[in-house]
Write a protein that holds these residues in place. Structure first.
Motif, PDB file in Angstrom:
ATOM      1  N   LYS A 144       0.811  -1.220   0.000  1.00 20.23           N
ATOM      2  CA  LYS A 144       0.000   0.000   0.000  1.00 20.23           C
ATOM      3  C   LYS A 144       0.842   1.266   0.000  1.00 20.23           C
ATOM      4  N   GLY A 145       0.489   2.183  -0.893  1.00 19.91           N
ATOM      5  CA  GLY A 145       1.113   3.492  -0.903  1.00 19.91           C
ATOM      6  C   GLY A 145       2.445   3.556  -1.623  1.00 19.91           C
ATOM      7  N   GLU A 146       2.920   2.410  -2.162  1.00 16.94           N
ATOM      8  CA  GLU A 146       4.238   2.395  -2.802  1.00 16.94           C
ATOM      9  C   GLU A 146       4.206   2.538  -4.320  1.00 16.94           C
ATOM     10  N   ALA A 147       3.018   2.660  -4.910  1.00 14.49           N
ATOM     11  CA  ALA A 147       2.930   2.793  -6.369  1.00 14.49           C
ATOM     12  C   ALA A 147       3.714   4.028  -6.830  1.00 14.49           C
ATOM     13  N   ILE A 148       4.515   3.865  -7.879  1.00 12.59           N
ATOM     14  CA  ILE A 148       5.265   4.995  -8.439  1.00 12.59           C
ATOM     15  C   ILE A 148       4.378   5.657  -9.482  1.00 12.59           C
ATOM     16  N   LEU A 149       3.945   6.873  -9.203  1.00 10.99           N
ATOM     17  CA  LEU A 149       2.987   7.562 -10.063  1.00 10.99           C
ATOM     18  C   LEU A 149       3.699   8.452 -11.072  1.00 10.99           C
ATOM     19  N   PRO A 194       9.029  -6.507 -21.161  1.00 13.96           N
ATOM     20  CA  PRO A 194       8.585  -5.536 -20.153  1.00 13.96           C
ATOM     21  C   PRO A 194       9.589  -5.471 -19.004  1.00 13.96           C
ATOM     22  N   ARG A 195       9.834  -4.285 -18.477  1.00 15.61           N
ATOM     23  CA  ARG A 195      10.916  -4.064 -17.499  1.00 15.61           C
ATOM     24  C   ARG A 195      10.422  -4.248 -16.063  1.00 15.61           C
ATOM     25  N   ILE A 196       9.822  -5.403 -15.831  1.00 16.71           N
ATOM     26  CA  ILE A 196       9.238  -5.709 -14.517  1.00 16.71           C
ATOM     27  C   ILE A 196      10.284  -5.623 -13.405  1.00 16.71           C
ATOM     28  N   ALA A 197      11.424  -6.278 -13.609  1.00 13.45           N
ATOM     29  CA  ALA A 197      12.429  -6.354 -12.537  1.00 13.45           C
ATOM     30  C   ALA A 197      13.014  -4.977 -12.236  1.00 13.45           C
ATOM     31  N   VAL A 198      13.176  -4.152 -13.274  1.00 10.89           N
ATOM     32  CA  VAL A 198      13.695  -2.800 -13.053  1.00 10.89           C
ATOM     33  C   VAL A 198      12.704  -1.971 -12.243  1.00 10.89           C
ATOM     34  N   GLY A 199      11.424  -2.036 -12.637  1.00 13.48           N
ATOM     35  CA  GLY A 199      10.386  -1.289 -11.922  1.00 13.48           C
ATOM     36  C   GLY A 199      10.318  -1.692 -10.459  1.00 13.48           C
ATOM     37  N   LYS A 205      13.720   0.095  -3.657  1.00 14.66           N
ATOM     38  CA  LYS A 205      14.797   0.961  -3.177  1.00 14.66           C
ATOM     39  C   LYS A 205      14.357   2.420  -3.048  1.00 14.66           C
ATOM     40  N   LYS A 206      13.105   2.683  -3.393  1.00 12.90           N
ATOM     41  CA  LYS A 206      12.545   4.056  -3.337  1.00 12.90           C
ATOM     42  C   LYS A 206      13.406   5.047  -4.121  1.00 12.90           C
ATOM     43  N   LEU A 207      13.807   4.647  -5.321  1.00 14.50           N
ATOM     44  CA  LEU A 207      14.705   5.486  -6.118  1.00 14.50           C
ATOM     45  C   LEU A 207      13.958   6.415  -7.079  1.00 14.50           C
ATOM     46  N   ALA A 208      12.771   6.039  -7.526  1.00 15.21           N
ATOM     47  CA  ALA A 208      12.079   6.816  -8.566  1.00 15.21           C
ATOM     48  C   ALA A 208      11.016   7.704  -7.953  1.00 15.21           C
ATOM     49  N   SER A 209      10.989   8.981  -8.390  1.00 16.16           N
ATOM     50  CA  SER A 209       9.962   9.897  -7.893  1.00 16.16           C
ATOM     51  C   SER A 209       8.729   9.899  -8.799  1.00 16.16           C
ATOM     52  N   ALA A 210       8.919   9.515 -10.062  1.00 19.24           N
ATOM     53  CA  ALA A 210       7.813   9.418 -11.020  1.00 19.24           C
ATOM     54  C   ALA A 210       8.238   8.434 -12.096  1.00 19.24           C
ATOM     55  N   GLU A 258       8.321   1.109 -27.276  1.00 20.08           N
ATOM     56  CA  GLU A 258       9.644   0.719 -26.796  1.00 20.08           C
ATOM     57  C   GLU A 258       9.542  -0.140 -25.540  1.00 20.08           C
ATOM     58  N   TYR A 259       8.521   0.171 -24.734  1.00 24.36           N
ATOM     59  CA  TYR A 259       8.307  -0.525 -23.456  1.00 24.36           C
ATOM     60  C   TYR A 259       9.526  -0.451 -22.548  1.00 24.36           C
ATOM     61  N   GLU A 260      10.309   0.632 -22.711  1.00 24.11           N
ATOM     62  CA  GLU A 260      11.335   0.945 -21.726  1.00 24.11           C
ATOM     63  C   GLU A 260      10.697   1.804 -20.637  1.00 24.11           C
ATOM     64  N   LEU A 261      11.364   1.908 -19.512  1.00 20.86           N
ATOM     65  CA  LEU A 261      10.868   2.759 -18.432  1.00 20.86           C
ATOM     66  C   LEU A 261      11.532   4.131 -18.499  1.00 20.86           C
ATOM     67  N   LEU A 262      10.736   5.146 -18.263  1.00 21.98           N
ATOM     68  CA  LEU A 262      11.191   6.537 -18.205  1.00 21.98           C
ATOM     69  C   LEU A 262      10.858   7.014 -16.806  1.00 21.98           C
ATOM     70  N   PHE A 263      11.887   7.418 -16.056  1.00 21.58           N
ATOM     71  CA  PHE A 263      11.599   7.795 -14.669  1.00 21.58           C
ATOM     72  C   PHE A 263      12.414   8.987 -14.211  1.00 21.58           C
ATOM     73  N   ALA A 264      11.910   9.623 -13.182  1.00 21.36           N
ATOM     74  CA  ALA A 264      12.607  10.744 -12.550  1.00 21.36           C
ATOM     75  C   ALA A 264      13.123  10.274 -11.199  1.00 21.36           C
ATOM     76  N   ALA A 265      14.243  10.864 -10.771  1.00 25.05           N
ATOM     77  CA  ALA A 265      14.795  10.520  -9.452  1.00 25.05           C
ATOM     78  C   ALA A 265      15.392  11.789  -8.858  1.00 25.05           C
ATOM     79  N   ARG A 266      15.280  11.945  -7.545  1.00 27.65           N
ATOM     80  CA  ARG A 266      15.848  13.117  -6.882  1.00 27.65           C
ATOM     81  C   ARG A 266      17.327  13.209  -7.204  1.00 27.65           C
TER      82      ARG A 266
END
Lengths: 313, 313
Positions: A144-149, A194-199, A205-210, A258-266
């Motif tokens: 709960k609450g850990e979904a990366i939006l 699909p990049r399941i393991a990366v996601g 590790k709480k690395l991605a902000s979005a 592409e089904y790659e992941l695009l993410f932001a991190a602090r």
């Protein structure tokens, strides 16, 4: 129910029975019944795969169509940092479709499902008035609450992508130009991973902000992050993990599926150069305002507009 | 994304935002995120509504198509004794479809959704190469272990149906014969009411041993209960709540899209004659063996074969 649908239902059912079931009940009732681990929430995504919109029977072998159908849903689960558990397949087939095509489709879908321990838990079948129509529902979960939006990016965050960009669209361009392609030589287009393991890694590790997956093209999907996060973004053209070739940059910026992941991190987060065997590249940053800008190799700044994928219909 | 799809997504999103959300997040991310009440399990069902297979644009007004699309899913939730919570709509539209048709479809769907406090929580849109293609996913829940399955009937159980049988198929026959029907005068066909409250009552009071909704016709759906429960059944023809007319019995036995509930109950159970304003009729019993038999008004016994709905394609 026509024979072909009956066979399909039986086949799906046998497969569902054989697999270890997380749920109380499987196919064969009005609904599937699923149990959700305590303190977890459920992720749900639905994606069409329509003949002549998302695939062409003369371009894509049936197992590729089945693979891509499920990959679209799995990639959405990956983009939230979730773990996929069940898939539901709604499939409408033209009366004259060869049984071998259906077998190939199901084989491709189940092979990918098995790789991620995803159970085909139900669905619907119908006769299609025209063309193969598939709709895949994938369910997953996470604590709960850990979904990366998409909405968590802040100015100053770095922007990353996994893998390389542009080769799926490049293959599509070749198909459009009438070239015959060997699916085994263009895995990114025919059998995207699909990049399941990366996601999951980024979430744990709480690395991605979005985060989002690149299904419509980097420019369009980054715009979604900016819209939901109420930010702008700067993309460094020379940093993009583009494929070689004269259209490399354009395809990397705007190519879809592409089904790659695009993410932001602090900015303080150390992001590994590789996660679960997949390269991770810093390609830009989140900025104030609502504009997306492209910093080119020669030091110029250009407006970057969402110009991604519109399918090939 | 074409303008029509954008408008549709915006409209669904506005609706989703306006409604009280049970979930953490709504439309606008890669997945919808849902929370499940503790000690509950999740019900999921998916149903196609395809033009010229499940409806015809010249027969069914758009709000009826939207209503029927969702009703199919809600009825599956009712058949497990569940409470529906969310719906996900995948909708592919032909390029030349008038916007007014889409508005009518969404209006009909949302009106029914609102009546049962069901939130439209996501979905997918695409351009359709041919005809309107809808796939509805409905999620519901109920306390763990309380789902009413098809497999729980035992010899000696009584068999009941809700409401009346045959009028949906009767309306369809008239449409096929070229008759124009006023939807308001044939509600059972154009705006069927899923029996959510009845299903929930039967589950809470632990009255039903097995249950299914009548979507394919009583003969076919009773056969599903018999197959899953490994029993036979006897149906009393004179007891059936058939509509008047010369084909009344045939339509009651085999007519589809009734969306009434068909359930078994232990012989000792007192079943009310009316539940939530809907009549409940004892129409037969579960017997040993694997045969279905029809006891006719003149005292004869006939084999009852599944001869239900094949849609009108």
């Amino acid at each position: 129910v026509p024979l072909k649908e009956k066979l399909l239902i039986q086949r799906i059912r046998r497969t569902a029975d054989r697999r270890g079931a997380r749920s109380g009940q499987g196919i064969g009732d009005d609904c599937a019944v699923l149990r959700v681990p305590r303190d977890h929430e459920v992720l749900i995504t639905t994606d069409f795969s329509l003949e002549d919109v998302h695939f062409r029977r003369e371009w894509h072998p049936p197992d590729s169509v089945g693979h891509r159908c499920l990959a679209r849903g799995l990639s959405d689960i990956a983009a939230m940092g979730g773990v996929p558990h069940e898939a539901f397949l709604s499939l409408a087939l033209p009366a004259d479709l060869p049984q071998s095509w259906v077998d190939g489709f199901v084989r491709g879908l189940l092979k990918l499902a098995n790789r991620y321990a995803v159970r085909l838990a139900g669905g619907d079948t119908a006769q299609s008035p025209d063309g193969v129509l598939a709709d895949i529902v994938v369910l997953g979960s996470l604590p709960k609450g850990e979904a990366i939006l998409r909405s968590g990016a802040r100015p100053g965050d770095s922007v990353y992508v996994t893998g390389t960009l542009g080769s799926s669209a490049a293959a599509l361009h070749q198909l459009r130009d009438g070239k015959k392609l060997r699916p085994g030589s263009h895995l990114k287009h025919f059998y995207p991973e699909p990049r399941i393991a990366v996601g999951e890694f980024l979430r744990k590790k709480k690395l991605a902000s979005a985060m989002i997956d690149i299904s419509d093209g980097l420019s369009t999907d980054l715009a979604h992050i900016c819209e939901e996060s109420k930010t702008g973004a700067m993309v460094y053209a020379p940093a993009l993990p583009a494929c070689p070739g004269k259209d490399g940059l354009t395809l990397a910026l705007h190519g879809g599926e592409e089904y790659e992941l695009l993410f932001a991190a602090r900015s303080g987060c150390r992001i590994p150069k590789q996660i679960a065997g997949v390269s991770v590249t810093r390609v830009g940053e989140i900025v104030r305002g609502r504009q997306m800008t492209l910093a080119t190799a020669d030091g110029n700044m250009e407006a970057l507009r969402p110009a991604g994928w519109e399918h090939f219909s």
